[in-house]
Motif scaffolding. Structure first.
Motif: not given
Length: 302
Positions: A92, A104, A107, A109, A111, A132, A137
């Motif tokens: 991370e 970003r 992406i 993202l 997690t 991050l 996210v």
């Protein structure tokens, strides 16, 4: 063929389709295949990126420069979904350090929560955001079903607050498939993540059917069976049908196998090598395997 020559051919083929030139995949579509997230219809490119092991690196500038190239190849090649977790060592933090603000935005993202108890989950998520270097996210998953009822409820709270866009449940071993299928059937998360490869096909028994019935997106992990698939085919030529699907390596065939199941939304192979990233990305272009080809690949691997 020497390893340097093979690497050159892989890079040339991948860069060929990225640039629209006459690479080995020049006759395939110019953009990666995408599939819809059932909950919203949002399209995701079928090749994602895992970070377990591959991004668990230290602060050495040379090593981080290589990982930065891996990330650049992934995004330039049409990838979006990057899957990580607080339990993946430094992954991370490395991702947070290397992803630029402009990158970003491109992406998707993902997690995970891997804590027991709500307060521990909140603290873990807060730390993940810090590592991050983000305030939200796209996907928050309950890792390996750990305290999944508490953590899924927390993930949904965070979704309601706008800190998370989608929620999910994960596991990576066959013995957990029934529990995962039961949880998905009961709770209908946006995503599930499970192991699936040529030699690990247990998800076909029930998990995939539940996902399709409930409208749940599927991330497939362990697509190379932790590298064991390559030992089974080492030194052997590709089957003749590989050319029909635009595959030039065994890795691409293995990824196309996983993606050929209609329940699978995205695969998430991990690599710390830039040329392997290009190789993986190439599997997202052109046709996947039909039933005859799937059976032939299963027989070839044994």
């Amino acid at each position: 063929m020497s390893s340097s020559r093979r690497r050159f051919l892989i890079q040339s083929a991948a860069l060929g389709f990225l640039a629209g030139t006459h690479g080995l995949l020049a006759n395939t579509p110019r953009s990666m295949t995408t599939r819809a997230i059932p909950a919203t219809g949002e399209q995701l490119p079928v090749i994602g990126m895992g970070t377990s092991g591959s991004l668990e690196v230290g602060a050495d500038p040379a090593v981080r420069a290589t990982i930065a190239e891996v990330l650049k190849n992934f995004l330039d090649g049409g990838g979006r979904l990057i899957d990580t977790a607080p339990s993946y060592g430094t992954a991370e933090a490395v991702l947070g350090d290397l992803v630029t603000a402009s990158a970003r935005e491109r992406i998707f993202l993902a997690t995970k929560l891997s804590s027991s108890g709500r307060e521990a989950g909140v603290a873990q998520f807060t730390e993940s955001l810090k590592r991050l270097k983000t305030d939200k996210v796209d996907l928050l998953q309950v890792h390996n079903l750990r305290d999944w009822r508490t953590q899924l409820a927390l993930a949904r709270e965070l979704k309601a607050e706008g800190k998370v866009r989608y929620v999910g449940l994960t596991h990576y071993v066959d013995s957990a498939h029934e529990e995962l299928a039961d949880a998905v059937a009961a709770e209908r998360p946006d995503f599930l993540q499970i192991n699936y490869s040529v030699t690990q096909r247990a998800a076909e028994k029930r998990v995939f059917a539940v996902a399709q019935d409930k409208g749940v997106a599927v991330l497939a992990n362990r697509n190379f069976d932790d590298g064991a698939l390559f030992s089974k085919v080492g030194g052997r030529p590709l089957p003749a049908f590989a050319a029909d699907v635009g595959a030039t390596t065994w890795a691409q065939l293995f990824l196309k196998f996983a993606l050929s199941h209609p329940a699978v939304t995205c695969v998430i192979p991990a690599t710390g090598k830039p040329h392997r990233q290009l190789e993986n990305l190439a599997a997202g272009y052109g046709p996947m395997l039909d039933e005859r080809q799937r059976a032939a690949l299963i027989a070839a691997v044994g």
